[in-house]
Every structure is written in structure tokens, then in C-alpha cells.
Design a protein around this motif. Sequence first.
Motif, PDB file in Angstrom:
ATOM      1  N   TRP A  76       0.818  -1.208   0.000  1.00  0.00           N
ATOM      2  CA  TRP A  76       0.000   0.000   0.000  1.00  0.00           C
ATOM      3  C   TRP A  76       0.857   1.266   0.000  1.00  0.00           C
ATOM      4  CZ3 TRP A  76      -4.640   0.838  -1.527  1.00  0.00           C
ATOM      5  CH2 TRP A  76      -5.281   2.041  -1.212  1.00  0.00           C
ATOM      6  N   GLU A  80       0.822   4.317  -2.611  1.00  0.00           N
ATOM      7  CA  GLU A  80       0.659   5.715  -2.221  1.00  0.00           C
ATOM      8  C   GLU A  80       1.796   6.582  -2.751  1.00  0.00           C
ATOM      9  OE1 GLU A  80       0.019   5.975   2.002  1.00  0.00           O
ATOM     10  OE2 GLU A  80      -2.149   5.745   1.724  1.00  0.00           O
ATOM     11  N   ASP A 102      -9.378   9.619  -6.485  1.00  0.00           N
ATOM     12  CA  ASP A 102      -8.259  10.256  -5.790  1.00  0.00           C
ATOM     13  C   ASP A 102      -8.727  10.949  -4.515  1.00  0.00           C
ATOM     14  OD1 ASP A 102      -6.603   9.371  -7.762  1.00  0.00           O
ATOM     15  OD2 ASP A 102      -6.433  11.297  -8.794  1.00  0.00           O
ATOM     16  N   HIS A 105      -9.222   8.375  -1.994  1.00  0.00           N
ATOM     17  CA  HIS A 105      -7.932   7.839  -1.558  1.00  0.00           C
ATOM     18  C   HIS A 105      -7.273   8.746  -0.525  1.00  0.00           C
ATOM     19  CE1 HIS A 105      -3.593   6.487  -2.698  1.00  0.00           C
ATOM     20  NE2 HIS A 105      -3.988   5.975  -1.565  1.00  0.00           N
ATOM     21  N   THR A 108      -8.139   8.049   2.983  1.00  0.00           N
ATOM     22  CA  THR A 108      -7.643   6.800   3.574  1.00  0.00           C
ATOM     23  C   THR A 108      -6.119   6.796   3.648  1.00  0.00           C
ATOM     24  OG1 THR A 108      -7.502   5.640   1.441  1.00  0.00           O
ATOM     25  CG2 THR A 108      -9.617   5.577   2.599  1.00  0.00           C
ATOM     26  N   TRP A 109      -5.506   7.960   3.501  1.00  0.00           N
ATOM     27  CA  TRP A 109      -4.050   8.045   3.417  1.00  0.00           C
ATOM     28  C   TRP A 109      -3.393   7.425   4.646  1.00  0.00           C
ATOM     29  CZ3 TRP A 109      -1.597   9.238  -0.896  1.00  0.00           C
ATOM     30  CH2 TRP A 109      -0.214   9.435  -0.848  1.00  0.00           C
ATOM     31  N   ILE A 114      -9.113   1.580   4.782  1.00  0.00           N
ATOM     32  CA  ILE A 114      -9.098   1.668   3.319  1.00  0.00           C
ATOM     33  C   ILE A 114     -10.411   1.121   2.769  1.00  0.00           C
ATOM     34  CG2 ILE A 114      -7.943   0.919   1.209  1.00  0.00           C
ATOM     35  CD1 ILE A 114      -5.379   0.596   2.909  1.00  0.00           C
ATOM     36  N   MET A 139      -9.343   0.389  -8.801  1.00  0.00           N
ATOM     37  CA  MET A 139      -9.190   1.842  -8.855  1.00  0.00           C
ATOM     38  C   MET A 139      -8.599   2.279 -10.186  1.00  0.00           C
ATOM     39  SD  MET A 139      -8.070   3.073  -5.025  1.00  0.00           S
ATOM     40  CE  MET A 139      -6.664   1.995  -4.839  1.00  0.00           C
TER      41      MET A 139
END
Length: 203
Positions: A76, A80, A102, A105, A108-109, A114, A139
Amino acid sequence: MAGFRALAREVRNPRRHITARRTSLRKCLERFAPYGHRATWHHLCTRSGMTPEDRRPDPLRLLTALEELEEARTLWLAYEADFAARRRQEKLLGIRQPSAVDDWHLRTWGGCDIIPCESPSTHPDGRLADVLRRLIAAMESGPGAACPVCTRPGLVWREDLDRYPSAGPVCADCGIVVPLPLLTTEALAAARRVVRMSRYAAV
């Protein structure tokens, strides 16, 4: 506050008491827990053969759980890093507004929640890294008509989730709350129809 890697070293340290090593693994989930803390813990215990309530688990099983978590986190974080590089390039080209995927996303950084699970005891089968690979592929391929993880169409819209998001499409098979940008408008409408039909049937 110790970071993930420092906590992982504590889990591996054979000189520490097994209960302290277990606690360190639980703390790792405060830094990285794809399904949310409780569901990720239940998943790791199920996969490694531990009992979630066991305060003195077998050390080898504890390490098995840690290794699965580390594998998923490495995957992951690499994704990222690629995401961040792409966004920097897009901004240089004048693309300031992130896409719907995005934008999701960014929420959920770091790797927590997630793909949260509706219930801590219901989560996808398979290794965490494999599940995240399927999510990343979804995605990158655009919205679909089914769950991006188990690929089954059984989605039900829920408005009573006891976590963020408080409402959303839940996969009836693997239990994840599917990110909205990964579903077509038709799939979302179908999930909402399931709720309406069940309400009418109850009248």
C-alpha cells in the motif's frame, strides 16, 4: 509515539513477554488497518490461527500475523508513493482537482480504513496484500458493477453503519463497505433498490 516499524520490532523481540508483543501488534493496527482496527485484527487472528481474545498467543502465530500485515503495508505504501508522484505531475500540468477516486484515496491516506468492514467478524478471504492488489486494480480500471474485492454483485445500501462512512454500499459476501467511486451509478442504484424492496416486504 512509536511508529509501525518500531512496533514491529517489539513484536519480533523474543526477550519481551508474549502479552507485550501481542499489545505491540495491536498497536501496529493503529498505524495500518485496511479493514479498520477490529476487523483487521479478527482477520489476522483467523488467518494465523490465533484466538482474538488470547492474551498469550503462540509466538510463531503472532509473527505470521505480523508478516501478513507488513506485506500489505509495503504494497500500500508503494501505491501511495506512486499516487503522490502522479498527483505532483498532474498539478504541474494544471490538473488541480483530484478525481473522485483520488479524493476518496486521500481520506484513507496511511492505510487505515481503506475498505472498512461492516462487521469485525466478516471480511474478505485471502491475504491482505492480495485483497489490496484487487482494490488497486479496480481503482485503476474505473467504476464497476460488482464488489471490487470478491467480484460478486450482491451489494446492499446501508444507512446505519456505526463507523465512517455512516452510509454506503456493503458487499453481502465479503462484508466490505465499497468505496463509492468504484461503482457505476447503475450499481449504486441497484444497491439502493435492494433496501427499498426489503422495506416494502417488511410492511
